[in-house]
Design an enzyme around this catalytic site. Structure first.
Site, PDB file in Angstrom:
ATOM      1  N   LEU A 146       0.847  -0.974   0.171  1.00 44.64           N
ATOM      2  CA  LEU A 146       0.540  -0.040   0.144  1.00 44.64           C
ATOM      3  C   LEU A 146       0.668   1.082   0.007  1.00 44.64           C
ATOM      4  O   LEU A 146       2.268   1.656   0.994  1.00 44.64           O
ATOM      5  CB  LEU A 146      -0.820  -0.009   1.094  1.00 44.64           C
ATOM      6  CG  LEU A 146      -1.738   0.981   1.389  1.00 44.64           C
ATOM      7  CD1 LEU A 146      -2.509   1.266   0.470  1.00 44.64           C
ATOM      8  CD2 LEU A 146      -2.551   1.154   2.817  1.00 44.64           C
ATOM      9  N   HIS A 147       0.298   2.113  -1.000  1.00 44.29           N
ATOM     10  CA  HIS A 147       0.867   3.246  -0.636  1.00 44.29           C
ATOM     11  C   HIS A 147       0.757   4.768  -0.900  1.00 44.29           C
ATOM     12  O   HIS A 147      -0.417   4.686  -1.920  1.00 44.29           O
ATOM     13  CB  HIS A 147       2.528   3.447  -1.825  1.00 44.29           C
ATOM     14  CG  HIS A 147       2.184   2.822  -3.111  1.00 44.29           C
ATOM     15  ND1 HIS A 147       2.025   1.399  -3.578  1.00 44.29           N
ATOM     16  CD2 HIS A 147       1.954   3.713  -4.077  1.00 44.29           C
ATOM     17  CE1 HIS A 147       2.295   1.737  -4.737  1.00 44.29           C
ATOM     18  NE2 HIS A 147       2.238   2.730  -5.151  1.00 44.29           N
ATOM     19  N   GLN A 148       0.990   6.293  -0.118  1.00 41.85           N
ATOM     20  CA  GLN A 148      -0.538   6.320  -0.720  1.00 41.85           C
ATOM     21  C   GLN A 148       0.380   8.207  -2.155  1.00 41.85           C
ATOM     22  O   GLN A 148       0.790   9.144  -1.288  1.00 41.85           O
ATOM     23  CB  GLN A 148      -1.083   6.941   0.301  1.00 41.85           C
ATOM     24  CG  GLN A 148      -1.494   9.127   0.264  1.00 41.85           C
ATOM     25  CD  GLN A 148      -3.367   8.965   0.753  1.00 41.85           C
ATOM     26  OE1 GLN A 148      -3.301   8.566  -0.093  1.00 41.85           O
ATOM     27  NE2 GLN A 148      -3.585   9.527   1.310  1.00 41.85           N
TER      28      GLN A 148
END
Ligand code: ZN
Length: 182
Positions: free
Chosen positions: A141-143
């Protein structure tokens, strides 16, 4: 964008968003597969590997308790950062409440820092969940925190042509890291 500037085209269907109109030649390497993980395991994961590199080498801007902030190696715009949990989890629903809170707080801080050093006019924030949704590295996950400027499609070619990208990325990382509140 002026007519003499080359454009990068990808085959496919869909509605191009405004990011597609930015001049991002360095994304060619990414699209052609360079640095793409072979599978979804932690051992192949750049977001896991970066954690063991020093800040300069990994382009790490800030290390928090549960999440960290890193520059995107293939930025849509200068200062394009990503906020990631240290843990190798793919889906937003897998984050603990503490990780969720820190991911949000670091996203806000990244906006403040990028705005303070670059005067960004706006931001695109977001997470692509799953390869089908456009996640390049879907397993971790990465924003995305993508600063935007009015007329940034004109600003990018100037940067791209006058400085080599590695130097630009190192400079950008130092600017943001120095401006990050301690
Ligand atoms: Zn990972």
């Amino acid at each position: 964008m002026t007519p003499d500037q080359p454009r990068h085209h990808q085959d496919g269907v869909g509605v191009p968003d405004e990011l597609d109109r930015l001049w991002t030649p360095h994304r060619m390497a990414y699209i052609s597969g360079e640095n793409k993980p072979a599978d979804g395991t932690s051992g192949e994961c750049p977001f896991c590997r970066i954690q063991s590199l020093d800040d300069e080498e990994g382009l790490v801007v800030h290390r928090g308790e549960r999440c960290y902030v890193v520059l995107n190696l293939y930025p849509y715009s200068p200062g394009h950062s990503m906020v990631c949990p240290y843990r190798h989890v793919a889906d937003y629903t897998e984050l603990t409440p503490e990780e969720t809170t820190e991911l949000a707080a670091l996203t806000q801080q990244a906006m403040r820092v990028v705005r303070s050093v670059s005067g960004a006019h706006g931001f695109n924030l977001g997470m692509n969940q799953g390869a089908i949704a456009g996640a390049g590295i879907a397993a971790h996950l990465h924003q995305h925190v993508v600063p935007r400027w009015a007329g940034d499609q004109n600003f990018m070619p100037i940067i791209g042509r006058t400085k080599t990208l590695p130097q630009l990325m190192t400079d950008t990382r130092r600017l943001l890291a120095d401006a990050w509140p301690t």
